[in-house]
Enzyme design. Structure first.
Site, PDB file in Angstrom:
ATOM      1  N   SER A 165       0.828  -1.198   0.000  1.00 16.52           N
ATOM      2  CA  SER A 165       0.000   0.000   0.000  1.00 16.52           C
ATOM      3  C   SER A 165       0.867   1.254   0.000  1.00 16.52           C
ATOM      4  O   SER A 165       1.775   1.387   0.809  1.00 16.52           O
ATOM      5  CB  SER A 165      -0.907   0.003   1.234  1.00 16.52           C
ATOM      6  OG  SER A 165      -1.692   1.164   1.281  1.00 16.52           O
ATOM      7  N   GLY A 166       0.559   2.165  -0.913  1.00 14.88           N
ATOM      8  CA  GLY A 166       1.317   3.400  -1.030  1.00 14.88           C
ATOM      9  C   GLY A 166       2.470   3.337  -2.000  1.00 14.88           C
ATOM     10  O   GLY A 166       3.190   4.314  -2.170  1.00 14.88           O
ATOM     11  N   THR A 170      -1.984   1.638  -8.144  1.00 12.25           N
ATOM     12  CA  THR A 170      -3.165   2.156  -8.843  1.00 12.25           C
ATOM     13  C   THR A 170      -2.773   3.124  -9.942  1.00 12.25           C
ATOM     14  O   THR A 170      -3.322   3.085 -11.052  1.00 12.25           O
ATOM     15  CB  THR A 170      -4.104   2.833  -7.833  1.00 12.25           C
ATOM     16  OG1 THR A 170      -4.472   1.893  -6.816  1.00 12.25           O
ATOM     17  CG2 THR A 170      -5.353   3.346  -8.519  1.00 12.25           C
ATOM     18  N   ASN A 214      -0.784   5.128   2.789  1.00 12.41           N
ATOM     19  CA  ASN A 214      -1.156   5.657   1.479  1.00 12.41           C
ATOM     20  C   ASN A 214      -2.470   6.403   1.601  1.00 12.41           C
ATOM     21  O   ASN A 214      -3.409   5.920   2.254  1.00 12.41           O
ATOM     22  CB  ASN A 214      -1.288   4.506   0.467  1.00 12.41           C
ATOM     23  CG  ASN A 214      -1.527   5.005  -0.944  1.00 12.41           C
ATOM     24  OD1 ASN A 214      -1.405   6.189  -1.216  1.00 12.41           O
ATOM     25  ND2 ASN A 214      -1.883   4.100  -1.833  1.00 12.41           N
ATOM     26  N   SER A 217      -5.207   4.238  -1.075  1.00 16.77           N
ATOM     27  CA  SER A 217      -4.850   2.823  -1.114  1.00 16.77           C
ATOM     28  C   SER A 217      -6.005   1.992  -1.651  1.00 16.77           C
ATOM     29  O   SER A 217      -7.146   2.121  -1.202  1.00 16.77           O
ATOM     30  CB  SER A 217      -4.472   2.340   0.289  1.00 16.77           C
ATOM     31  OG  SER A 217      -4.225   0.960   0.287  1.00 16.77           O
ATOM     32  N   SER A 218      -5.708   1.128  -2.624  1.00 16.66           N
ATOM     33  CA  SER A 218      -6.728   0.210  -3.154  1.00 16.66           C
ATOM     34  C   SER A 218      -6.938  -0.907  -2.146  1.00 16.66           C
ATOM     35  O   SER A 218      -6.007  -1.631  -1.813  1.00 16.66           O
ATOM     36  CB  SER A 218      -6.274  -0.367  -4.498  1.00 16.66           C
ATOM     37  OG  SER A 218      -6.127   0.635  -5.455  1.00 16.66           O
ATOM     38  N   GLY A 438       0.495  -6.286  -2.825  1.00 17.87           N
ATOM     39  CA  GLY A 438       1.729  -7.033  -2.686  1.00 17.87           C
ATOM     40  C   GLY A 438       1.819  -7.690  -1.325  1.00 17.87           C
ATOM     41  O   GLY A 438       0.904  -7.641  -0.504  1.00 17.87           O
ATOM     42  N   GLU A 440       2.384  -8.311   2.356  1.00 18.26           N
ATOM     43  CA  GLU A 440       2.193  -7.391   3.473  1.00 18.26           C
ATOM     44  C   GLU A 440       2.575  -8.052   4.790  1.00 18.26           C
ATOM     45  O   GLU A 440       2.284  -9.233   5.036  1.00 18.26           O
ATOM     46  CB  GLU A 440       0.734  -6.918   3.564  1.00 18.26           C
ATOM     47  CG  GLU A 440       0.315  -5.992   2.433  1.00 18.26           C
ATOM     48  CD  GLU A 440      -1.072  -5.413   2.641  1.00 18.26           C
ATOM     49  OE1 GLU A 440      -1.456  -4.529   1.847  1.00 18.26           O
ATOM     50  OE2 GLU A 440      -1.766  -5.834   3.590  1.00 18.26           O
TER      51      GLU A 440
END
Length: 1422
Positions: A165-166, A170, A214, A217-218, A438, A440
């Protein structure tokens, strides 16, 4: 060459560092096997004794030479290990401000946390059509590679974008879709590519949220299939989503937000359309204000809401559906504010005003919702029991209801978007873009992290197999024996998770039991999986378990696993929602009931499962996720994958800040280091033979350089330098090196250069010292001479000697004076003698030669009465008298005598019959002269003007007689001409009378026409008669510069002159512009006849014919050049013969007579001008298509300066599918030859010189723009030597302009940006003065381009230095106030405004003849 032998003095290594992970150090002493320590010196100057246990296995990793640092591809590094990768990324990201780097088939993208000017349309066009590796790494290069392989191999492609995230997943996925939408324009009215891009704001609004890492973040995985037809144009798209984070709807951690859509709605609560939703500030809602981070810096939720609604409309989703979506979202916010109050230990009740709003929005019964939120119905065999639930379970039921409603709403919106993106048409192929989370690992990892890491394990396995496959293909292509490479296989971890009695299997089993708990499930894991090497039990916790993933060990807290896996929603609440009168809400749960549980592809279970006891446990979240993951992997395995790994450089989201600890964690997690490890086991460095020969020719002996076969030369050199044949392999086109061998060759090269430098320095310093010594020696000798001379003088000089010396000087003075005076006397006598003779000669010459008037000769006085009167002078007896008389008249400046002599000579001349009027003019001159002299009493000879006139009287009679005879002859000739004209007119009249009698029986209409025709002819006859009054007596037959044809032959005329005209065949032997002249002569004839219908038809036919020819030959340079020239000629003819004064200034009288008489063709001139502009643009497009492929190889890559290699071998391993082996090699000579061909063709076709200059100027602009863009996108071309090569190639272009006489075309001005870029590569870049000079000199480059070139500057040799970041900041500060474009790329599609100059032609139309080769027998010259 063994690796341990490279640990020598001055080489550098990497040692572990607690802060920066790795630190560089230099070896102070050569390493020998068996040494216990390695003497090192850190970069800060401190020394270190690095301990070694035994052998070379414990040696620290070697550092790559600086020449290899900053490579575009990490696999091109000679030493492949973690510190080398980390350092290379840092240099590119921090110093060069480059965010993209290749790692084999992976594109590593580091998030800059800053908007960069590298994503414009010009950049897309620059990468379109390029092979991967030709330009700098970019997300567009990956997208182009996928698009190209899809079109070339007819195979579906996938782009897998992953990262934590971040990291920028996206944004990267968005840019890939934007690239496809740009390069594959559908051209249809549906504009499906715009809809694909428009779907992003909606999916981000309902699927993205702010996290601690982020701001956008998605929180779900997305796989977007972009469909293409057979022409590879976008025809539709489809999205599949994975593992939406539903728990975020009801829970957010500190400083985090819920999904963006909730805050966008709250920001618009005051709008009229949102009044019914009864919203307010976001912090007043439990689900929206839980995390506390309500606002995001730099984000306007109200503006984002407007954008979201706009994209809803663009996708065709009506406002009714939008409002329904907003109602459901508002209901979820109100549901979160429904509080559960405890009434007694066994009962609880819900009472809140938000409950009524919830039920009103969703059209459900409030009492039923209140009842079943706090109660549960238990169905027994004999009866049904309703039992109250504890407050905790009631709150869980409320949250589960909110999560299910949001999940259904999310799926519904995605389904509507897919429907909007579906366009009628058959899909031929597709490119999938996977935007997925990804690997985590957090401080507290739960069920979501477990599923994410499970998906990444599957993706990593697929990635390893694909890399392994590509390596094998590369070896087979180069005919190198394939050896099995040992790579990490994570199948044991996957089995641990999904196999029989694995983690997921045990979790689903525990979920079947109503009284199952997380603790019981954890104990089962300990019992069944305790001996698995990939599974561990933490030492300090009994509520967690550890799994050894491919990236790292992760500890999972078991709390909440069962609840999240069950995703329980009571059936009673489902029935309430299903019975809702709100159709959208009812459809959510009706669809769930209708869809059978067995639909779709299911993973085969590891063992027979227990039949679920209730509907809500029919499928678990883990089971659904495993099935969707199976489908995803099946899709990816059927496509060619491309990988993008996004890296988050720091936690603070600071621009271009690099935290090595965070980066190395992500590199380990995303598979980059695994790719490096696989590459390092084989032959990671791969150079072509040409690159190796160019780079290491300095290591070759003269005998080796003499070999013509470069491949054989490379083999011979390598076998001599590296005897171990296992360290390299020779392929068909490349040389494969094992790790460290390239660094060893670089060391040998550097040693050779260093030795050469020492030799040169030795000789230069010796020469300098010798020169200094000789100068000092010469000065010493001079000083010695003066000192010794002075001493000698003091010893030798006395008083007697001085007296003698003085006497000698006096004697010399007198002697020299005597000699000089003697010489002077001799010279004086000679000079006087010469002057005397010369002056005498001049006097005699003047005496003998008497000056006569320039227009009078002695013969003119012959027979003149003046010289036979009293005075006894006779011109025949003595010429001296005439001479004397002329002299007297000349001295007195009497001007009457000269006309007199002139007239008398002409009158007495037997050859003169005064045909040209000369005698009459002489007589007039004499009269004027005598009139002017009438005031004087007499002439110097004593003759008055009256006397002179009396003597001239007989001559006057003869003059008058000649004049009358001339007039008589002239009148007789005119009378004969008039008689001839009258006879001609009588014949014409008789013919007309006969024609009138023969046609008298025709109808009235025809009779009127005949009368009209007779009158017109009579009118023209009269005009002809009037015009002939002033004509010469003899009228020769002449053409009028017109062509006559019949109306029915017009199509043949257009076909033969326009459609069938061949520039290479028929036109070669014709005068330039002949087609235009012939067409204009036809136009003149139509104007001459005053036939408007014929004229309009002809003009329309010409325009349509030219347009058709241009349309059919859009890529034929010669046809376009020919018709551009002829259209311009025809346009000039329409202006020149228009009759307008501004166009008639340079016409001849005959051309003015040929002007159009009856019609104003100014409107048609405008049409032809527009047509000429269209042809010009198509002509330029055709030129650019043929010219563009030559520019970069010829200007940028070709090395005109022999012996100065400006290219550094990159070693980049291009994909086999992207490499064209048989590519034509272009040089600067190819470019000049092509330009010469263009110029000669245009000149042959008679194109106007000014128009040719405009064409050449446009082509030179293209050269400058394309080359500059390539420099900006190719880091390997930014070097000092490359700047020298570019400037040399530019000089060749300038020389070509001089040879063609095109210096005034301003073509060189268009190359100023490129020239300044080449200068910028060569100039010093260290001091403040250098920065000021760059600011003053680079006026044609934008600040963005200057900074980009400085950041991309790459030294070719170790002796050069990189540009310091501090210097780049200085230049940036100096350029802040400069106004200009903020775009990085030059606009290659820019066109200068074309002007068509008016140059009147001197071609006489009446002299033109129609060539027989044109096959125009039906055309007649008038």
């Amino acid at each position: 060459m063994a690796l341990s032998e490279l640990y020598t003095q001055y080489n550098r290594v990497w040692i572990p560092d607690p802060e920066n992970v790795w630190q560089s150090a230099e070896i102070l002493k050569n390493f020998s096997p068996g040494d216990k320590i390695l003497e090192l010196q850190r970069e800060d100057g401190s020394e270190l004794h690095y301990p070694l246990d035994s052998g070379s296995a414990q040696l620290p990793p070697l550092r790559n030479p600086d020449i290899l640092v900053g490579e575009n591809d990490l696999t091109a590094l000679s030493y492949l290990h973690e510190p080398a990768v980390l350092h290379n990324l840092r240099v590119r990201f921090v110093e060069s401000k480059i965010i993209y780097t290749y790692c084999g088939i992976i594109l590593v993208a580091v998030n800059p946390y800053k908007q960069l000017p590298i994503y414009g349309d010009a950049v897309i066009h620059a990468y379109s059509g390029q092979n991967m590796g030709d330009l700098d790494p970019h997300i567009y290069a990956v997208a182009e590679e996928a698009y190209k392989q899809m079109a070339r191999n007819n195979k579906n492609q996938s782009i897998i974008v992953s990262g934590e995230s971040g990291a920028g997943k996206t944004v990267s996925a968005r840019y890939t879709m934007r690239y496809f939408a740009m390069v594959s324009k559908s051209g249809s009215k549906t504009r499906v590519e715009d809809k694909v891009l428009a779907s992003n704001p909606i999916t981000e609004a309902i699927g993205n949220a702010k996290t601690t890492r982020n701001d956008n973040s998605s929180r779900f995985g997305k796989y977007t299939e972009i469909s293409f037809d057979r022409r590879y144009q976008i025809i539709g798209a489809n999205m599949r989503t994975y593992l939406l984070e539903k728990s975020r709807v009801v829970f957010q951690a500190e400083n985090e937000r819920n999904y963006h859509i909730f805050y966008q709605m709250c920001a618009c609560a005051d709008l009229p359309e949102f009044k019914a939703l009864r919203l307010g500030d976001a912090d007043k809602f439990h689900y929206a204000g839980m995390g506390g981070g309500i606002e995001i810096e730099g984000v306007d939720d109200r503006a984002d809401m407007a954008e979201t609604r706009k994209t809803f409309i663009k996708l065709g989703l009506k406002e009714d559906f939008q409002f329904d979506v907003f109602k459901v979202l508002a209901a979820i916010l109100h549901l979160g504010n429904v509080t559960i109050k405890t009434l007694n230990p066994e009962k609880c009740s819900s009472s809140d005003p938000h409950l009524s709003v919830l039920c009103e929005l969703l059209s459900i019964n409030a009492e039923s919702v209140c009842r079943w939120l706090c109660h549960r119905q238990i169905v027994l065999v004999a009866e049904t029991v309703v039992k109250p639930v504890p407050k905790e379970r009631a709150v869980n039921a409320r949250d589960a209801l909110a999560k299910h409603i949001y999940a259904h709403l999310f799926n519904c919106v995605i389904q509507r978007i897919n429907t909007a993106l579906k366009v009628p048409g058959k899909q031929h192929s597709f490119i999938g873009v996977l935007d997925i989370y990804g690997f985590e690992t957090f401080d507290v990892n739960s069920f979501e992290q477990f599923c994410i890491n499970y998906a990444n394990e599957k993706l990593q396995q697929q990635f390893n197999l694909h890399v392994f496959k590509l390596e094998q293909e590369e070896y087979m292509k180069e005919d190198i024996p394939w050896t099995l490479i040992d790579f990490y296989d994570n199948q044991p971890v996957i089995d641990l998770i999904e196999a029989k009695m694995g983690v997921l299997d045990l979790l689903d089993e525990e979920c079947l039991f109503p009284q199952g708990t997380d603790h019981n499930w954890l104990q089962k894991l300990y019992n069944y999986l305790g001996e698995n090497p990939m599974f561990e039990k933490p030492r300090l916790s009994s509520e967690a378990f550890v799994i050894q993933h491919f990236a790292d060990k992760v500890e999972y807290q078991c709390k909440g696993f069962l609840e999240k896996n069950r995703d329980t929603l009571y059936e009673e609440l489902v029935d309430i929602l299903r019975a809702s009168k709100f159709h959208l809400l009812a459809e959510f749960f009706q669809e769930e009931e209708q869809i059978p549980a067995t639909k779709g592809i299911k993973v085969r279970p590891a063992r027979p499962g227990v039949k679920p006891a209730s509907k809500q446990l029919r499928t678990t979240v883990g089971d659904k996720f495993r099935s969707s993951l199976y489908l995803l992997m099946e899709t990816l395995n059927a496509t060619t994958p491309h990988y993008v790994r996004c890296i988050k450089p720091n936690e603070e989201k600071l621009p271009f800040e690099y935290d090595s600890k965070r980066v190395v964690q992500q590199l380990r997690a995303c598979g980059v280091l695994e790719t490096i490890r696989i590459s390092a086991q084989s032959y990671p460095s791969r150079w072509t033979y040409i690159e190796f020969y160019s780079r290491y020719s300095i290591l070759m002996a003269l005998s080796e350089l003499g070999i013509n076969d470069k491949k054989q030369t490379c083999r011979t050199v390598l076998q001599r330098l590296i005897p171990d044949l296992n360290q390299y392999k020779f392929g068909r086109t490349k040389i494969f090196f094992r790790a460290g061998q390239v660094a060893y060759l670089e060391k040998l090269r550097l040693d050779k250069l260093r030795g050469a430098c020492v030799t040169i320095q030795k000789h230069v310093r010796g020469w300098s010292q010798r020169r200094k010594f000789l100068l000092m020696r010469e000065a010493a000798i001079t000083i010695q001479q003066y000192v010794r001379g002075k001493r000698q003088i003091r010893q030798m000089i006395t008083a007697a000697a001085l007296k003698q010396a003085w006497a000698a000087v006096v004697i010399q003075r007198h002697c020299r004076g005597f000699l000089v005076r003697r010489i002077y006397q001799l010279v004086l006598v000679a000079t006087v003698t010469i002057q005397a003779f010369i002056r005498g000669w001049i006097a005699r010459k003047r005496y003998k030669k008497v000056t006569f008037p320039t227009h009078c000769s002695p013969g003119a006085f012959h027979g003149c009465p003046l010289f036979t009167m009293g005075g006894g002078l006779n011109a025949e007896d003595s010429f001296d008298g005439v001479t004397m008389c002329c002299a007297v008249f000349h001295n007195y400046n009497h001007f009457t005598f000269s006309p007199l002599c002139h007239f008398y000579r002409l009158a007495e001349s037997p050859e003169n019959n005064d045909t040209d009027g000369s005698l009459l003019s002489a007589f007039d001159g004499l009269q004027k002269a005598t009139r002017s002299d009438s005031l004087s009493c007499s002439t110097p000879l004593g003759l008055s003007s009256v006397t002179i006139k009396w003597y001239l009287l007989p001559c006057s009679f003869r003059v008058m007689e000649a004049h009358l005879r001339e007039q008589k002859d002239h009148y007789n000739s005119q009378l004969e001409a008039k008689t001839f004209k009258m006879d001609h007119l009588q014949n014409e009249n008789e013919q007309l009378q006969k024609l009138f009698q023969e046609k008298s029986n025709i109808t009235d209409a025809i009779h009127v026409f005949d009368v009209y025709y007779f009158v017109i002819n009579l009118f023209f006859i009269l005009l002809y008669y009037i015009a002939s009054q002033n004509a010469a007596p003899a009228i020769p037959k002449d053409y009028l510069g017109m062509l006559e044809y019949k109306r029915e032959d017009e199509s043949r005329l257009i076909q033969n002159i326009i459609m069938d005209m061949k520039p290479r065949g028929v036109v070669v032997n014709m005068i330039p512009g002949l087609a235009a002249y012939l067409l204009f002569m036809c136009i003149r004839h139509a104007d001459y006849l005053n036939d408007e219908v014929k004229l309009k038809s002809l003009m329309h036919g010409i325009i349509a014919g030219v347009k058709k020819v241009i349309m059919n030959h859009q890529e034929d340079f010669e046809v376009l050049s020919f018709w551009l020239s002829n259209t311009h000629h025809l346009l000039n003819c329409l202006k020149q013969y228009s009759g307008e004064e501004e166009f008639m200034k340079h016409n001849s009288p005959r051309q003015n007579k040929n002007c159009l008489q009856n019609f104003d063709l100014s409107e048609h001139r405008q049409i032809f001008s527009d047509l000429a502009i269209k042809i010009y643009n198509q002509f330029i497009t055709c030129l650019e298509k043929n010219f563009t492929p030559m520019i970069v190889p010829g200007i940028l890559e070709h090395e005109s300066l022999q012996g100065i290699s400006s290219m550094k071998p990159t070693g980049f391993r291009k994909r086999s599918n992207s490499v064209y082996e048989d590519m034509e090699v272009y040089t600067i000579s190819s470019i000049t030859e092509q330009l010469t061909g263009f110029h000669s063709t245009m000149s042959q076709h008679g194109m106007d010189p000014e128009l040719i200059r405009q064409v050449i100027r446009q082509q030179f602009y293209l050269v400058g723009a394309v080359t500059l863009n390539s420099i900006l996108l190719r880091k390997d071309t930014c070097s000092c030597r490359k700047g020298m090569q570019i400037r040399c190639n530019i000089s060749y272009l300038e020389e070509w302009l001089k040879e063609q006489g095109l210096q005034g075309s301003s073509a060189m001005d268009t190359l100023k940006p490129l020239t300044q870029a080449a200068w910028l590569l060569q100039v010093n870049k260290t001091t403040d003065e250098d920065a000021m000079e760059i600011k003053d000199k680079c006026t044609e480059l934008s600040p963005v381009q200057i900074v980009k070139i400085l950041n991309s500057y790459t030294p070719i040799d170790d002796f050069e230095k990189r540009v310091a970041p501090s210097f780049v900041r200085k230049v940036q500060a100096l350029l802040q106030d400069r106004e200009g474009s903020s775009q990085l790329m030059a606009d290659t599609e820019y066109r200068f405004q074309v002007t068509f100059p008016f140059n009147p032609s001197n071609q006489a139309l009446e002299l033109l003849q129609v060539p027989a080769s044109l096959r125009l027998p039906f055309v007649t010259r008038i």
